[in-house]
Design a protein around this motif. Structure first.
Motif, PDB file in Angstrom:
ATOM      1  N   HIS A 142       0.829  -1.199   0.000  1.00 49.53           N
ATOM      2  CA  HIS A 142       0.000   0.000   0.000  1.00 49.53           C
ATOM      3  C   HIS A 142       0.872   1.261   0.000  1.00 49.53           C
ATOM      4  CE1 HIS A 142      -4.221  -1.110   0.154  1.00 49.53           C
ATOM      5  NE2 HIS A 142      -3.892  -2.149   0.910  1.00 49.53           N
ATOM      6  N   GLN A 143       1.982   1.216   0.699  1.00 51.02           N
ATOM      7  CA  GLN A 143       2.877   2.367   0.710  1.00 51.02           C
ATOM      8  C   GLN A 143       3.466   2.605  -0.671  1.00 51.02           C
ATOM      9  OE1 GLN A 143       5.582   1.205   3.812  1.00 51.02           O
ATOM     10  NE2 GLN A 143       4.306   2.025   5.453  1.00 51.02           N
ATOM     11  N   GLY A 159       0.518   3.933  -2.856  1.00 51.44           N
ATOM     12  CA  GLY A 159      -0.108   5.169  -2.422  1.00 51.44           C
ATOM     13  C   GLY A 159      -1.624   5.062  -2.458  1.00 51.44           C
ATOM     14  N   GLY A 160      -2.289   6.172  -2.772  1.00 48.34           N
ATOM     15  CA  GLY A 160      -3.746   6.217  -2.750  1.00 48.34           C
ATOM     16  C   GLY A 160      -4.396   5.246  -3.706  1.00 48.34           C
TER      17      GLY A 160
END
Length: 286
Positions: free
Chosen positions: A244-245, A248-249
């Motif tokens: 997820h990092q 990102g979004g």
């Protein structure tokens, strides 16, 4: 390597390849919504897996070796978890002592029989009533009312071993699937004139995820025990967090599949420790 060992390994590879092809031919759609209960059971996938003996493998001498490797393919394909749970002969529910003051079942409702996993072990119960609830994942979770089954049967040790192997492989597949998405994104996304994957911080995250993912795969293929499965969702969650990092979004949008992997890992992280402990305490040969 003996001839017998080579034959077994060849059979395992053939079965795993078959499961992979079946998952590709009968993909499981994303049935989750934050506003309604979700149920991702896939009738076509279940039928095809049944035809090739998925539910029969648990009785084989090398079940743990086969199901750990094949379960990986189910996880990577985001297949419904009931395909693993049914290796126990019945579905799974969590008792009120584990989750508060209610009993919760996944993929089961009124008229079904489940292994109710509590703090003292697993008991076979009949569900008399159920109420589907919104959940963090599309596992058809319902609040249930249940009573001890009239015909109590022991929980076979080989079935527990088969479930542990398949679930460990399934979780390893979830981590691998998420990593594939994050790695592909990092290679395609440009940052400061070069692929995101070329940045040292991102490259290190990917390398750490690869190490954890491959470790899970190795564990799944080596007859994992209850302790290994207890740790698997934790390791997979760390992979998800890093993925997820990297994305990102984008990784949190419903249009991008990473959220399916991370929601499933989060759900299994909540269920698995209590289920493993209860099954281990109640196995007939335990």
């Amino acid at each position: 390597m003996t001839t017998e060992t080579a034959t077994v390994e060849a059979d395992i590879l053939d079965f795993v390849a078959t499961v992979r092809k079946i998952c590709e031919s009968a993909p499981t759609a994303d049935q989750w919504s934050p506003t309604v209960p979700g149920d991702d059971r896939n009738t076509l996938l279940r039928t095809r897996l049944t035809d090739v003996g998925w539910f029969d493998v648990a009785a084989e001498p090398y079940a743990a070796d086969i199901l750990g490797a094949a379960g990986f393919e189910l996880g990577r394909a985001l297949a419904s978890v009931d395909l693993v749970d049914d290796l126990l002969g019945h579905g799974i529910a969590l008792g009120a002592g584990v989750v508060g003051d209610i009993d919760l079942a996944r993929y089961r409702g009124a008229g079904d029989t489940v292994w109710l996993c509590g703090t003292a072990g697993a008991e076979l119960v009949d569900i008399s009533a159920s109420e589907p609830v919104r959940y963090i994942d599309a596992q058809a979770v319902a609040i249930i009312t249940a009573a001890p089954a009239a015909a109590q049967t022991g929980l076979p040790g080989p079935a527990v071993d088969a479930w542990i192997a398949a679930m460990t492989g399934y979780i390893a597949g979830l981590a691998a699937g998420a990593l594939e998405l994050a790695g592909r994104h990092a290679q395609q996304r440009m940052a400061f004139g070069r692929p995101l994957s070329d940045l040292d911080a991102v490259a290190k995250k990917i390398a750490d995820c690869v190490t954890a993912s491959e470790g899970l795969q190795m564990a799944a293929r080596r007859r994992p025990d209850a302790f290994v499965l207890q740790q698997a969702p934790v390791a997979a969650f760390r992979v998800m967090r890093a993925c997820h990092q990297i994305l990102g979004g984008l990784g949190f949008t419903l249009e991008y599949p990473l959220q399916r992997y991370s929601r499933r890992v989060e759900a299994l992280r909540a269920w698995t420790p209590a289920v493993v402990t209860a099954l281990a305490a109640s196995r007939a040969d335990g």
